[in-house]
Scaffold this active site. Structure first.
Site, PDB file in Angstrom:
ATOM      1  N   GLU A   1       0.814  -1.220   0.000  1.00  0.00           N
ATOM      2  CA  GLU A   1       0.000   0.000   0.000  1.00  0.00           C
ATOM      3  C   GLU A   1       0.848   1.272   0.000  1.00  0.00           C
ATOM      4  OE1 GLU A   1      -3.596   2.114   2.575  1.00  0.00           O
ATOM      5  OE2 GLU A   1      -2.322   0.608   3.538  1.00  0.00           O
TER       6      GLU A   1
ATOM      7  N   GLU B   1     -12.430   2.654   4.919  1.00  0.00           N
ATOM      8  CA  GLU B   1     -11.368   3.001   5.856  1.00  0.00           C
ATOM      9  C   GLU B   1     -11.330   4.518   6.010  1.00  0.00           C
ATOM     10  OE1 GLU B   1      -6.888   1.354   6.611  1.00  0.00           O
ATOM     11  OE2 GLU B   1      -7.153   2.725   4.942  1.00  0.00           O
TER      12      GLU B   1
END
Length: 269
Positions: A155, A253
């Site tokens: 990520e 998120e």
């Protein structure tokens, strides 16, 4: 308005949502809000928690009747100054020890997506050494998690100038290095908020890389709130990703602007 409304499934990141509740109560809160899937950052303080802690965590998932769709590997102090330990030469054994716990949790829960945060550049440590450490750890993790059908996710993140993976191209290039080193089960995690904040062309990313993305997470930008609190056309972006071949979960998120339960109004609308 998007010509196609995305029909991708959502999973609630219980490390940012429902934080008004103790961690073990959050899966049930997500279920009560209408979701059947959750994801977490590493939910323990240590890389190797006590067996009783792992038992309590997996029991909370099972008792809530939700699926654990994603889990971070141990990332040091998060939130905090570490942002991962994948590239830290002095913590290789910690990564190895953590993998044993992660595999055990995966065997109990069926989880197959595992976010391995790269870690910050370290003062006094050569960047090339860190990159080689990250590659070694990633290949090791990928091979360990392959036994449970797992994928290691890489990520790019924002908010830390010393974090070397900032764009989708950065994350994809590192995933390609892992593939070349014998780890095909490594993929890009595209957090659309982080990519936008870092200046990536998010629309181009989802259009061009949809089929190679291993997981998508969303929050609006600026602010990292729920969709509709910022300027990102998130539903359009998800529709583009789906049209391009992405069929996985979308991780919610974000930091809710009010209560977690109220932050899902955009979905009902």
């Amino acid at each position: 308005m998007s010509p196609t409304v995305p029909t991708l499934p959502y999973t609630v990141n219980c490390s940012l949502l429902f934080t008004e509740l103790p961690l073990l109560q959050r899966p049930a809160a997500a279920r009560a809000a209408g979701f059947d899937a959750v994801e977490f950052w590493w939910p323990f303080e240590r890389a190797v928690p006590a067996d009783s802690e792992v038992d309590a965590f997996t029991a909370a998932i099972a008792e809530a009747g939700v699926r654990l769709t994603g889990l971070n590997l141990f990332a040091g102090r998060l939130p905090g100054p570490d942002r991962g330990v994948l590239s830290h030469p002095a913590r290789v054994q910690e990564v190895r020890d953590n993998l044993e716990v992660v595999v055990a949790i995966a065997e109990r829960t069926g989880t197959t997506a595992f976010n391995a945060l790269y870690g910050l550049r370290l003062e006094g440590v050569d960047a090339a050494e860190q990159d080689e450490t990250a590659l070694l750890n990633t290949v090791t993790a990928a091979k360990a998690l392959a036994q449970v059908g797992g994928t290691v996710l890489i990520e790019p993140i924002s908010g830390a100038e010393d974090y070397p993976l900032r764009t989708a191209a950065d994350g994809a290039a590192f995933a390609a290095r892992a593939h070349a080193a014998g780890a095909p089960n490594v993929a890009l995690l595209a957090d659309l908020y982080h990519l936008a904040v870092n200046g990536d062309d998010v629309a181009a990313v989802v259009a061009e890389r949809a089929a190679e993305i291993g997981h998508i997470q969303i929050a609006d930008a600026p602010g990292r709130g729920e969709p509709g609190t910022g300027d990102l056309p998130l539903l359009d972006l998800l529709a583009t990703a789906q049209a391009g071949g992405y069929s996985g979960y979308v991780g919610l998120e974000y930091r809710p602007s009010g209560s977690s339960a109220d932050s899902f109004a955009w979905l009902r609308a």
